[in-house]
Write a protein that holds these residues in place. Structure first.
Motif, PDB file in Angstrom:
ATOM      1  N   TYR A  14     -14.808 -41.368  -4.304  1.00  0.00           N
ATOM      2  CA  TYR A  14     -13.910 -40.335  -4.821  1.00  0.00           C
ATOM      3  C   TYR A  14     -13.135 -40.864  -6.027  1.00  0.00           C
ATOM      4  N   VAL A  15     -12.840 -39.950  -6.952  1.00  0.00           N
ATOM      5  CA  VAL A  15     -11.906 -40.196  -8.051  1.00  0.00           C
ATOM      6  C   VAL A  15     -10.782 -39.177  -7.918  1.00  0.00           C
ATOM      7  N   LEU A  16      -9.545 -39.659  -7.926  1.00  0.00           N
ATOM      8  CA  LEU A  16      -8.389 -38.806  -7.644  1.00  0.00           C
ATOM      9  C   LEU A  16      -7.442 -38.791  -8.830  1.00  0.00           C
ATOM     10  N   TYR A  17      -6.936 -37.622  -9.151  1.00  0.00           N
ATOM     11  CA  TYR A  17      -5.891 -37.460 -10.157  1.00  0.00           C
ATOM     12  C   TYR A  17      -4.801 -36.571  -9.565  1.00  0.00           C
ATOM     13  N   VAL A  18      -3.559 -37.045  -9.602  1.00  0.00           N
ATOM     14  CA  VAL A  18      -2.426 -36.315  -9.027  1.00  0.00           C
ATOM     15  C   VAL A  18      -1.391 -36.100 -10.113  1.00  0.00           C
ATOM     16  N   GLN A  19      -0.908 -34.874 -10.223  1.00  0.00           N
ATOM     17  CA  GLN A  19       0.077 -34.556 -11.248  1.00  0.00           C
ATOM     18  C   GLN A  19       1.470 -35.077 -10.884  1.00  0.00           C
ATOM     19  N   ASP A  20       1.824 -35.018  -9.591  1.00  0.00           N
ATOM     20  CA  ASP A  20       3.160 -35.442  -9.170  1.00  0.00           C
ATOM     21  C   ASP A  20       3.063 -36.039  -7.773  1.00  0.00           C
ATOM     22  N   VAL A  21       3.818 -37.115  -7.535  1.00  0.00           N
ATOM     23  CA  VAL A  21       3.815 -37.813  -6.251  1.00  0.00           C
ATOM     24  C   VAL A  21       5.240 -37.902  -5.739  1.00  0.00           C
ATOM     25  N   ARG A  22       5.421 -37.501  -4.478  1.00  0.00           N
ATOM     26  CA  ARG A  22       6.718 -37.625  -3.815  1.00  0.00           C
ATOM     27  C   ARG A  22       6.505 -38.366  -2.512  1.00  0.00           C
ATOM     28  N   THR A  23       7.222 -39.468  -2.355  1.00  0.00           N
ATOM     29  CA  THR A  23       7.043 -40.324  -1.185  1.00  0.00           C
ATOM     30  C   THR A  23       8.198 -40.149  -0.225  1.00  0.00           C
ATOM     31  N   SER A  24       7.876 -40.010   1.053  1.00  0.00           N
ATOM     32  CA  SER A  24       8.886 -39.927   2.105  1.00  0.00           C
ATOM     33  C   SER A  24       8.459 -40.824   3.256  1.00  0.00           C
ATOM     34  N   THR A  25       9.290 -40.932   4.264  1.00  0.00           N
ATOM     35  CA  THR A  25       9.000 -41.814   5.385  1.00  0.00           C
ATOM     36  C   THR A  25       7.799 -41.299   6.169  1.00  0.00           C
ATOM     37  N   GLY A  26       6.766 -42.138   6.261  1.00  0.00           N
ATOM     38  CA  GLY A  26       5.602 -41.790   7.063  1.00  0.00           C
ATOM     39  C   GLY A  26       4.561 -40.957   6.357  1.00  0.00           C
ATOM     40  N   ALA A  27       4.888 -40.286   5.263  1.00  0.00           N
ATOM     41  CA  ALA A  27       3.916 -39.420   4.589  1.00  0.00           C
ATOM     42  C   ALA A  27       4.288 -39.302   3.114  1.00  0.00           C
ATOM     43  N   SER A  28       3.279 -38.895   2.308  1.00  0.00           N
ATOM     44  CA  SER A  28       3.486 -38.672   0.883  1.00  0.00           C
ATOM     45  C   SER A  28       3.110 -37.237   0.550  1.00  0.00           C
ATOM     46  N   GLN A  29       3.821 -36.646  -0.389  1.00  0.00           N
ATOM     47  CA  GLN A  29       3.541 -35.286  -0.846  1.00  0.00           C
ATOM     48  C   GLN A  29       2.976 -35.359  -2.266  1.00  0.00           C
ATOM     49  N   TRP A  30       1.749 -34.867  -2.427  1.00  0.00           N
ATOM     50  CA  TRP A  30       1.109 -34.830  -3.737  1.00  0.00           C
ATOM     51  C   TRP A  30       1.090 -33.392  -4.231  1.00  0.00           C
ATOM     52  N   GLN A  31       1.450 -33.196  -5.491  1.00  0.00           N
ATOM     53  CA  GLN A  31       1.488 -31.868  -6.091  1.00  0.00           C
ATOM     54  C   GLN A  31       0.400 -31.761  -7.158  1.00  0.00           C
ATOM     55  N   ARG A  32      -0.381 -30.674  -7.088  1.00  0.00           N
ATOM     56  CA  ARG A  32      -1.418 -30.358  -8.076  1.00  0.00           C
ATOM     57  C   ARG A  32      -2.365 -31.549  -8.276  1.00  0.00           C
ATOM     58  N   LEU A  33      -3.379 -31.600  -7.426  1.00  0.00           N
ATOM     59  CA  LEU A  33      -4.311 -32.728  -7.460  1.00  0.00           C
ATOM     60  C   LEU A  33      -5.722 -32.263  -7.812  1.00  0.00           C
ATOM     61  N   PHE A  34      -6.477 -33.205  -8.382  1.00  0.00           N
ATOM     62  CA  PHE A  34      -7.874 -33.016  -8.785  1.00  0.00           C
ATOM     63  C   PHE A  34      -8.673 -34.124  -8.123  1.00  0.00           C
ATOM     64  N   LEU A  35      -9.674 -33.758  -7.301  1.00  0.00           N
ATOM     65  CA  LEU A  35     -10.442 -34.728  -6.523  1.00  0.00           C
ATOM     66  C   LEU A  35     -11.924 -34.498  -6.776  1.00  0.00           C
ATOM     67  N   ALA A  36     -12.630 -35.560  -7.206  1.00  0.00           N
ATOM     68  CA  ALA A  36     -14.067 -35.474  -7.491  1.00  0.00           C
ATOM     69  C   ALA A  36     -14.822 -36.316  -6.484  1.00  0.00           C
ATOM     70  N   ASP A  37     -15.762 -35.702  -5.787  1.00  0.00           N
ATOM     71  CA  ASP A  37     -16.632 -36.384  -4.822  1.00  0.00           C
ATOM     72  C   ASP A  37     -17.865 -36.879  -5.567  1.00  0.00           C
ATOM     73  N   LEU A  38     -18.029 -38.224  -5.656  1.00  0.00           N
ATOM     74  CA  LEU A  38     -19.110 -38.822  -6.436  1.00  0.00           C
ATOM     75  C   LEU A  38     -20.272 -39.255  -5.564  1.00  0.00           C
ATOM     76  N   THR A  39     -20.431 -38.640  -4.392  1.00  0.00           N
ATOM     77  CA  THR A  39     -21.599 -38.948  -3.572  1.00  0.00           C
ATOM     78  C   THR A  39     -22.875 -38.676  -4.353  1.00  0.00           C
ATOM     79  N   ASN A  40     -22.877 -37.608  -5.131  1.00  0.00           N
ATOM     80  CA  ASN A  40     -23.945 -37.331  -6.081  1.00  0.00           C
ATOM     81  C   ASN A  40     -23.338 -37.395  -7.477  1.00  0.00           C
ATOM     82  N   PRO A  41     -23.388 -38.552  -8.134  1.00  0.00           N
ATOM     83  CA  PRO A  41     -22.669 -38.702  -9.419  1.00  0.00           C
ATOM     84  C   PRO A  41     -23.146 -37.744 -10.492  1.00  0.00           C
ATOM     85  N   GLY A  42     -24.414 -37.314 -10.430  1.00  0.00           N
ATOM     86  CA  GLY A  42     -24.911 -36.406 -11.464  1.00  0.00           C
ATOM     87  C   GLY A  42     -24.248 -35.042 -11.418  1.00  0.00           C
TER      88      GLY A  42
END
Length: 628
Positions: free
Chosen positions: A13-41
């Motif tokens: 996977y390749v991940l791009y996150v616009q905004d990251v907010r960290t709290s105890t035990g968990a993180s909040q990601w805002q507006r994310l783009f995730l590419a699954d490269l199992t098939n790179p083509g």
């Protein structure tokens, strides 16, 4: 995970996150783009308005995505179908770790945090090679205290000159050699090229053997060379007995002790050579690091780069500098060593006892050949990873757009961000920086506020047309999306998109792709590009240089010896000046031949190897004219 940075440490996977907010035990990601490269083509792309991320341990994190869209190109029975689906909430586990071909030098923190018992259970389970490597390392590094002591005691006792400073320099050199061998062995073990035990314990075993031999030398008061010579004589006698063809008794000639290797004389020459070589190598590397730091000082202040990032960049830049400066270090060390032997008449004394100049050269040529092999292995195992990492950090220091570096053959880069206009992410397999040409280019266009993809463009090739100041895309298609539906689809043979305003310079990095790949990776990459019809002559030259460049250490040693003898009593500074002059001449000739190879005026093999051949012929000619 940092905001507005492509993150590649999730497997496949390749991940791009616009905004990251960290709290105890968990993180909040805002507006994310995730590419699954199992098939790179044809990567599957997921966008989401937000995600809650929880670390589950065992190198896995769980993402709960909300308000997202999934884009996937499915090929069923030769018919391509583009599927778009939306979801209100979806759970997706992500495993830490890179692709199998990217794991060189990768640090898995969760593995380091495991207890020995937990690590052992995973190591003996199927697929537990990485856990076994870490398990072995936990025993190998403490054992290093013992093996370094074994080699340190005899070296410390035998070092009568230089005092504490010489001991400190020797310590730094030994530690560097140990960690270099250890890191190389672990990298080879992770690639599966050697067994886990051999890769992790090779440095300890080698240092232990050397330490025991040196301790044996102290105990008997003799030299290690005598033991090696005795072993060689015994092997020769055994071979002679087994190869008797007739019962005729022949008298065996006595071998002169000067023919043995190594002798005390070899130890003396090597000590002078290695001392000068290490001094030159460390000095030049430190100078280049200082110059690099001052060169980037303006960018560091302007972009407010953290000092930790600058320090990590310099650390990852050091291996590349060592690789480039080692041939120069060998050249200077040979010139200084043989210049001093000539100036003090020691070489004349050696000749007077019947020792040939060729015999005096042997230890230096052996070390130069060993360094050539070490440079090639270094370039295969560790250097590409360090180059990718230092280029990524340099991009941060320079304030360049977010892009990927761990897969030099397939790159992601964020486009120019302009207020009120769609954002873009570019994904491409190859970019020819000289001719401004892409191979297999995909452009994802999205709404910056919602991060929903509004258009996707694909082209098998694209080139920059300076007359109209636009990219010309060939053999591709575009799809426009209206939320979760494909609103329009069209194919094209040739098309231009004026709204794509990123110019060629935007995609050019300061590092060469060949420096970020090993020999095998670059060879496979060239083969894939040739099948796509792209010109690979420049990369073919770089492929051959991966073999020819390390060998220049041996060539420089051969060339430097007659130069050192001809300088006579002019001093060490003359030797250093001559070394720099020879290095500049080699660099100029090499760049000329590489340029000729790049424009196809010379075959790649000849362009890469001609400088080595020319300097080797010159060195051999001068050496044959030197009184031996």
């Amino acid at each position: 995970v940092q905001p507005r940075v492509f993150y590649e440490n999730f497997k496949n996977y390749v991940l791009y996150v616009q905004d990251v907010r960290t709290s105890t035990g968990a993180s909040q990601w805002q507006r994310l783009f995730l590419a699954d490269l199992t098939n790179p083509g044809d990567p599957k792309v997921i966008t989401a308005e937000q995600a809650t991320v929880v670390n589950q341990g065992d190198q896995t994190v769980m993402m709960r995505l909300r308000d997202g869209t999934e884009h996937e190109l499915v090929n069923t029975q030769g018919d391509e179908q583009y599927q778009v689906s939306t979801f209100a909430e979806s759970d997706l586990p992500l495993a830490m770790g890179l692709q199998d071909d990217q794991r060189i030098g990768h640090s898995d923190t969760p593995i380091l945090a495991m207890s020995n018992s937990e690590l052992y259970r995973k190591a003996v389970a199927p697929g537990g090679r990485w856990y076994m490597i870490e398990m072995q390392r936990r025993f190998a590094y403490p054992a290093a205290c013992l093996v370094l002591m074994l080699i340190g005691i005899p070296l410390g006792i035998s070092s009568r000159r230089g005092g504490k400073s010489a001991g400190f320099v020797l310590t730094i050199a030994l530690v560097f050699i140990y960690y270099f061998l250890s890191s190389t062995g672990v990298a080879l073990a992770r690639q599966g090229k050697v067994s886990v035990f051999a890769g992790v314990w090779a440095a300890n075993i080698l240092f232990a053997v050397c330490g025991l031999l040196l301790l044996r030398q102290m105990a008997v008061g003799g030299a290690v060379s005598a033991q090696l010579s005795s072993l060689a004589g015994w092997l020769m006698s055994v071979g002679a007995k087994s190869s008797k063809a007739t019962p005729k008794v022949q008298s065996k000639p006595q071998r002169h002790p000067r023919g043995r290797f190594p002798l005390i004389l070899d130890d003396y020459i090597l000590r002078e050579f290695l001392t000068t070589f290490l001094l030159v190598l460390v000095s030049f590397v430190m100078l280049m690091l200082v110059f690099t730091l001052f060169e980037l000082l303006g960018d560091i202040i302007r972009n407010r780069t953290p000092l930790v990032t600058v320090g990590e960049y310099l650390i990852n830049l050091t291996p590349s500098m060592i690789y480039l400066i080692t041939p120069l270090g060998v050249l200077v060390a040979v010139l200084v060593t043989f210049g001093v032997l000539t100036r003090t008449n020691e070489l004349t004394a050696m000749k007077a006892t019947g020792i040939s100049l060729y015999r005096v050269m042997v230890p230096v040529l052996v070390i130069a050949a060993a360094l050539a092999v070490a440079l090639f292995l270094f370039d295969q195992s560790y250097l590409p990873t360090a180059n990718r990492r230092q280029e990524a950090l340099r991009s941060v220091i320079k304030g360049k757009p977010a892009q990927t570096f761990l897969r030099p053959g397939k790159k992601w880069i964020f486009g120019l961000q302009q207020p009120g206009k769609p954002g873009r992410i570019f994904y491409y397999e190859f970019f020819d920086a000289e001719h401004n040409r892409f191979a297999n280019l995909t452009v994802f266009e999205f709404n910056p506020e919602s991060f929903f993809i509004s258009r996707r463009i694909f082209a098998s090739s694209a080139h920059w047309e300076p007359q109209i100041h636009q990219w010309i895309l060939e053999q591709g298609w575009q799809r426009n999306f209206d939320e979760n539906e494909v609103s329009s689809y069209s194919q094209f043979k040739v098309a231009s998109f004026p709204e794509i305003t990123e110019e060629p310079q935007y995609f050019k990095t300061e590092a060469l792709q060949s420096q970020e790949m090993s020999f095998a990776e670059l060879k496979r990459y060239i083969g894939a590009l040739r099948q796509s019809g792209f010109d690979t002559k420049s990369l073919s030259v770089q492929l051959n240089r991966k073999l020819s460049f390390p060998l220049i250490t041996l060539v420089m040693a051969i060339l430097a010896i007659p130069f050192a003898l001809s300088m006579g009593r002019r001093g060490s500074l003359t030797g250093i000046a001559a070394a720099i002059g020879l290095a500049i001449a080699y660099w100029a000739i090499e760049e000329t031949f590489v340029a000729l190879g790049d424009v196809n005026m010379l075959p790649a093999l000849l362009a890469a190897w001609s400088p080595d051949l020319l300097f080797a012929l010159a060195g051999g000619y001068l050496l044959l004219r030197t009184p031996t």
